[in-house]
Scaffold this active site. Structure first.
Site, PDB file in Angstrom:
ATOM      1  N   ASP A 182       0.845  -1.185   0.000  1.00  0.00           N
ATOM      2  CA  ASP A 182       0.000   0.000   0.000  1.00  0.00           C
ATOM      3  C   ASP A 182       0.894   1.255   0.000  1.00  0.00           C
ATOM      4  O   ASP A 182       1.848   1.327  -0.785  1.00  0.00           O
ATOM      5  CB  ASP A 182      -0.955  -0.032   1.202  1.00  0.00           C
ATOM      6  N   TYR A 316      -3.548  10.800   1.732  1.00  0.00           N
ATOM      7  CA  TYR A 316      -4.069  10.852   0.356  1.00  0.00           C
ATOM      8  C   TYR A 316      -4.088  12.289  -0.154  1.00  0.00           C
ATOM      9  O   TYR A 316      -3.706  12.559  -1.303  1.00  0.00           O
ATOM     10  CB  TYR A 316      -5.483  10.258   0.314  1.00  0.00           C
ATOM     11  N   HIS A 371      -4.569  -7.827  -0.546  1.00  0.00           N
ATOM     12  CA  HIS A 371      -3.859  -6.584  -0.254  1.00  0.00           C
ATOM     13  C   HIS A 371      -3.118  -6.615   1.077  1.00  0.00           C
ATOM     14  O   HIS A 371      -2.106  -5.938   1.243  1.00  0.00           O
ATOM     15  CB  HIS A 371      -4.872  -5.436  -0.251  1.00  0.00           C
TER      16      HIS A 371
END
Length: 405
Positions: A182, A316, A371
């Protein structure tokens, strides 16, 4: 903490849930219909269990988390002041002086405990094996877990990399290797690019690329890509990437544009936080059987984090709005790189795409895993690291004087 637990109990007791989403499933199948997101029946069960079972026994879960060797220290990041860095530091069980220093980097919605299953596999190899041993450092990234959060804008990939690098130096690791998924993948690349004299190799379970090889930038890979048909697994990966792009990136758009607006819901509502994270745990893993205790402990780390559960989302925004960080996502590094391919990763790219990122010396294909590889399939990830850094691996002995034996 007692006050936090009392407040949580009251909020769970007073939680108001929305009406069920439309469904074409029969009543008996309703709990399995995720078309609109987390089904109400599923969340209702989790909230009830949280309030009546896990919360009254929270101290037992707290003891489990505290069994990890955790520490804090001050780390200064240029232009952003001093951070309280929370981290796990698990040394090899037999205290091998030659243990390989490994920095494990999580992403969102991960945290330091994501590595808990991986730690014993890397730090305590069986005596009868020929496995290398590692000293593993797992920081809570700034704004996550029990590390303090940035208070100034512009804390993006270079700053996360600086934070992690200075932490390793402060622990006496002048040279080390990196593993990340990630955001940990992007930070790992930034570390390899920025500190190549210290980061001797890196590995990711999240192979990413901006696209296929380009003639001028990757002429040999471009030619290889031109004449090599995609495998069945790679075609499935491209289909999954397209599905995720179309149906699974709404969270990213919100957190990259107006994270503060979302933060009120995530901070004030434990049920909202649970739904927001639980959706990702389920959809981003490979049919992993998430236990209720497991899910709620995972979410509780966000709920009880040092700066609140929402500061982690700002990564983000900062990276989206940092031109330098955009460059670092697509740079190339000569530092040896290992790639592990798991079928239910979010954006699985063909190998010729993934190899454009760096000097690939190790690759491994897996038939199961998503993930959260370190948590879902820790033995598979540990085996890849052992092969890459162990005797016979192309990254064997990259850290001077520390080959793991």
């Amino acid at each position: 903490m007692a006050g936090h637990l009392d407040t949580l109990a009251k909020k769970l007791a007073l939680a108001t849930l929305p009406c069920p989403a439309p469904t074409t499933y029969t009543d008996s199948e309703d709990a399995q219909d995720w078309t609109y997101g987390v089904p109400r029946t599923t969340l209702e069960r989790l909230v009830h269990y949280w309030r009546t079972s896990l919360l009254p026994n929270w101290r037992e879960h707290e003891q489990t988390l505290n069994a990890l060797p955790q520490f804090t220290r001050s780390i200064e990041v240029d232009g952003h002041g001093v951070f309280t860095a929370h981290y796990v530091h698990k040394k090899s069980e037999d205290r091998r002086r030659n243990a390989i220093p490994l920095l494990f980097l999580h992403g969102w919605p991960g945290h330091f405990n994501e590595a808990s299953k991986l730690l014993p596999l890397l730090t305590a190899p069986p005596a009868s094996s020929d496995y290398p041993a590692f000293d593993v450092v797992v920081p809570s990234l700034p704004g996550f877990g029990f590390s303090s959060a940035p208070t100034k804008t512009g804390f993006a990939l270079p700053q996360y990399a600086e934070f992690a690098h200075k932490l390793m130096l402060s622990l006496g690791y002048d040279e080390y290797v990196v593993q990340g998924g990630d955001w940990g993948r992007h930070i790992g690349l930034g570390l390899a690019y920025t500190y190549p004299k210290h980061v001797r190799a890196w590995h990711t379970n999240y192979p990413r690329s901006a696209g296929p090889p380009q003639l001028l930038r990757n002429p040999l890979l471009w030619l290889q890509h031109l004449v090599t048909p995609y495998s069945a697994a790679e075609r499935k990966g491209l289909d999954r990437m397209q599905f995720f792009t179309n149906e699974g990136t709404g969270y990213s758009a919100i957190q990259a544009t107006m994270p503060q607006t979302l933060s009120y819901a995530l901070t004030d509502s434990p049920v909202g936080l649970l739904a927001w994270i639980y959706e990702k745990l389920v959809f981003w893993s490979d049919a992993y059987d998430w236990g209720d205790d497991e899910v709620l402990q995972w979410v509780s780390i966000y709920l009880f984090s040092a700066s609140g559960p929402a500061t982690s989302a700002r990564i983000y925004y900062e990276i989206k709005h940092s031109g330098r960080s955009k460059e670092l996502i697509n740079i190339w590094s000569p530092v040896p790189l290992g790639l592990s391919y798991f079928p239910k990763e979010l954006t699985p790219v063909p190998k010729t795409w993934a190899r454009t990122v760096g000097n690939v010396v190790f690759e491994a294909d897996h038939d199961k895993g998503g993930h959260f590889a370190a948590h879902e399939v820790p033995h598979a990830l540990a085996d890849d690291l052992r092969k890459m850094f162990g005797k016979g691996g192309k990254a064997y002995g990259v850290v001077k004087g520390k080959d793991g034996y």
